[in-house]
Structure formats: C-alpha cells, structure tokens
Scaffold this active site. Structure first.
Site, short mmCIF file in Angstrom:
data_model
loop_
_atom_site.label_atom_id
_atom_site.label_comp_id
_atom_site.label_asym_id
_atom_site.label_seq_id
_atom_site.Cartn_x
_atom_site.Cartn_y
_atom_site.Cartn_z
N ARG A 45 1.03 -1.63 0.08
CA ARG A 45 0.27 0.20 0.05
C ARG A 45 1.40 1.13 0.01
NH1 ARG A 45 2.62 2.40 3.83
NH2 ARG A 45 1.14 3.66 3.36
N ASP A 236 -2.08 11.20 -1.69
CA ASP A 236 -2.15 9.33 -3.02
C ASP A 236 -2.52 9.82 -4.31
OD1 ASP A 236 -2.87 8.58 -0.35
OD2 ASP A 236 -3.21 7.14 -1.37
#
Ligand code: MRU
Length: 347
Positions: A45, A236
């Site tokens: 991740r 992100d």
C-alpha cells in the site's frame, strides 16, 4: 531496511504489510491478478509502492502471454492493464504506472512480442529504481523546511514501506536526520488500518530515528501546547489546484495546523500529481470494508451488528497547505501555476 517489493526468480515478492510489525511474511505473486489482489488487500500500500507494484505486475503479465502475434499480445496486455487499474481507485500512481507501461507499446510500434516483453520488464525496473532516487530528491528538498530542532508530526505511513524505498514524508524526516538535525517524530496511529503505529513506528525504529506514537485525536492538543513544529504527510493524489487526497484524518490535521500556526507540508512525487483532475472534489475516494472499523487486528471492538463507515481518504483543500514537496522542488501557492510548471519539467 527490508525492501518493500522486489523480483525473485521472475516473480514479484512483497513484504506483507498487513502482518507488520508482528510478522515478516512475504507474498510471492506469480500472476498479474495476484499483484492486483495484493494491492487491493493492502499487502502492499502507499501510492508510490502501488504504482511500482502495478508496473512490475504488468511486466510479469506480459511475460506470461503465450502468443507471438503482436496484435493478440496487445489485446491481452490491455486487458491485464484494465484489471490492474481497478485494484484501488484513489492513488494516481496506479493509473500513471499503467499508462507508462502502455506507452512502451506505443513507443515501439514495430517491436516483436519478445522485444516488447523485455522492454516492459526494463521499464518496470526503471520505475522501481527511479522511485528510490525520487524519494531521495524529495528528502533533500524537504529537509530545508525542517528546523534544526523539531518535533515533526506525520500521519499514516509515507515511508520506505509506502514506496520503493526511503519514503516521501519519511524521506524528508530521514534527510533531516541524516543532515544532523535534532528531530523526533510524532506518529499518528492512523485508525482504522493503523499504518502509523504498525508501519511508521516500526520503520523509524529500524533506523533509530526517535518516534513517539499518539492516537489521531491527540494531535490537536499537542499542537495547541506548542509540541509540534512541523507536519509532513504524503499524498495519494494531488489535483491541479493543489487539493490533496491522503489518508483519512489528514484534513482534520491540516485544519488544526492552521489554527495552531504549525506549517503543514505534503511530500509527493510528480507521479502523484494529476493535472487531469481540476480540484479535490473530482478525486474518487475509496470506501473500504466497514469491518476495518468495527474490528482491529481481527478483534471486534464494537457490538456485533454496529453500522460503520470507512472512507479511506479525505481531501485537504489547498489553502491549508504551506507547500508541496516534490523531487523538483517545493511548489507553493498558486498551485495551479506552480504544479503545472513542475509537471512540465518531468515530461
Ligand atoms: O491506504 P494506504 O495505506 O495505501 O494509504 C497510504 C497513504 O495515504 C499515504 O499517505 C500515501 O499513499 C502516500 S505514501 C508515500
């Protein structure tokens, strides 16, 4: 430092971040579908790491295609790309990596299937190596805003584990530490997935960088008491206007930082900046299984049947952000102009 992701015998191997820090397990992916699943299930991740994993998964997938007919190969490859792009919706690095791999085909219109397989593998290797170099550059640029003595607060894990190595926000911390600055880190535990307590605390401990864990709700109080000099988080996706999608809780931190006059910085590679998205409102926010909220480390922490919400990210409006630290320098307001200029340097 344990590598986040690597090749072994032409397979993609990743440390299982769901198990850290309690177990150092490795997941071996032999197919692109297994890489996509590893991304979806959070074995790996963090935006840059997701991008690198996708590129490696696509190189792996290309190599498994049997046909030596270029058109058939392309059709199969594009299908694998589509599947990979569905793994998670928010981090732009995933889509950037898929696009970068697809461009290899466009740039070599006459290459044979054998040549394309080699070219795709080379490109994935380049992205893996480049990510580490990019993070070092982010660190060097970012450490200039770290005071000589400071407590630096961070959220989630934007470290070596979230990248191919060194980290973005933690790259800034590492570079400041390597420059001899007297710093310590406050790590938000980052409910519900606990990337802060499980991953950030673990990787900073490995490097002997002083780290103190707090629950997310303690940050405002500590800022109000003058105990935080700087906040650095990852991202992100950064929209064209400088709005930043990052781990849920980042927005609250940024608002509290403004109230308490603590400089709030975002550290991210240019691959996280998505100029096709005008503002943060258009960034898709992943909603994850509510079980991640009602349970922690496999243990129920709410009465059975409790309804829970689990948006994995939030959007911090650009007005709260002092600067966006990239490998090309620190972008400041007006972001629409500065980010565009920086992105054009990478083209
Ligand atoms: O859900 P995750 O763990 O993938 O979320 C990670 C983050 O929000 C990070 O801050 C971001 O990806 C930057 S990592 C360098």
């Amino acid at each position: 430092m344990v590598p986040t992701i690597t090749w072994r015998d032409n397979y993609v191997v990743m440390i299982d971040q769901r198990k850290l820090p309690f177990k150092e397990n490795y997941v071996v992916c032999k197919t692109p579908a297994q890489v996509a699943k590893a991304i979806r299930k959070m074995v790996i991740r963090g935006a840059p790491a997701i991008g690198v994993a996708a590129a490696m998964g696509l190189a792996l997938g290309a190599n498994r295609i049997k046909s030596i007919n270029r058109l058939t190969f392309e059709r199969h490859f594009l299908r694998i790309c589509e599947q990979m792009a569905k793994a998670r919706p928010t981090a732009s690095n995933l889509f950037w990596a898929v696009q970068t791999m697809q461009e290899v085909l466009k740039k070599h219109p006459t290459a044979s299937v054998r040549e394309l397989k080699d070219l795709l593998r080379t490109k994935a290797d380049e992205l893996l190596a480049a990510d580490q170099a990019i993070n070092r550059a982010i660190g060097l640029n970012g450490q200039t805003v770290v005071p000589d003595e400071a407590t630096v607060l961070t959220h989630c894990n934007a470290g070596a584990l979230a990248t191919a190595g060194y980290g973005t926000a933690l790259g800034v911390v590492r570079a400041a530490w390597e420059a001899g600055k007297n710093i310590q880190v406050l790590a938000d535990e980052t409910r519900p997935f606990l990337q802060g307590s499980r991953l950030t605390a673990w990787e900073l401990q490995q490097d002997n960088i002083p780290v103190t864990l707090i629950t997310d709700s303690m940050a405002g109080y500590l800022m109000s008491k003058g105990r935080v000099q700087l906040i650095v988080v990852g991202a992100d996706r950064v929209a064209a206007n400088g709005d930043v999608a990052n781990k849920i809780g980042t927005y609250s931190l940024a608002v509290l930082a403004k109230e308490n006059k603590v400089p709030f910085y975002v550290a991210a590679p240019l691959s996280t900046i998505d100029l096709s998205v005008p503002t943060g409102d258009e960034i898709p926010i992943e909603e994850r299984d509510p079980r991640e909220v009602t349970h922690s480390l496999g243990q129920a922490i709410a009465p059975a049947g409790t309804t829970a919400w689990n948006p994995a990210f939030d959007v911090t409006p650009n007005r709260f952000i002092e600067g966006i630290i990239t490998e090309k320098g620190i972008a400041r307001k007006p972001y629409r102009k500065t980010l565009k200029a920086m992105k054009s340097q990478s083209a």
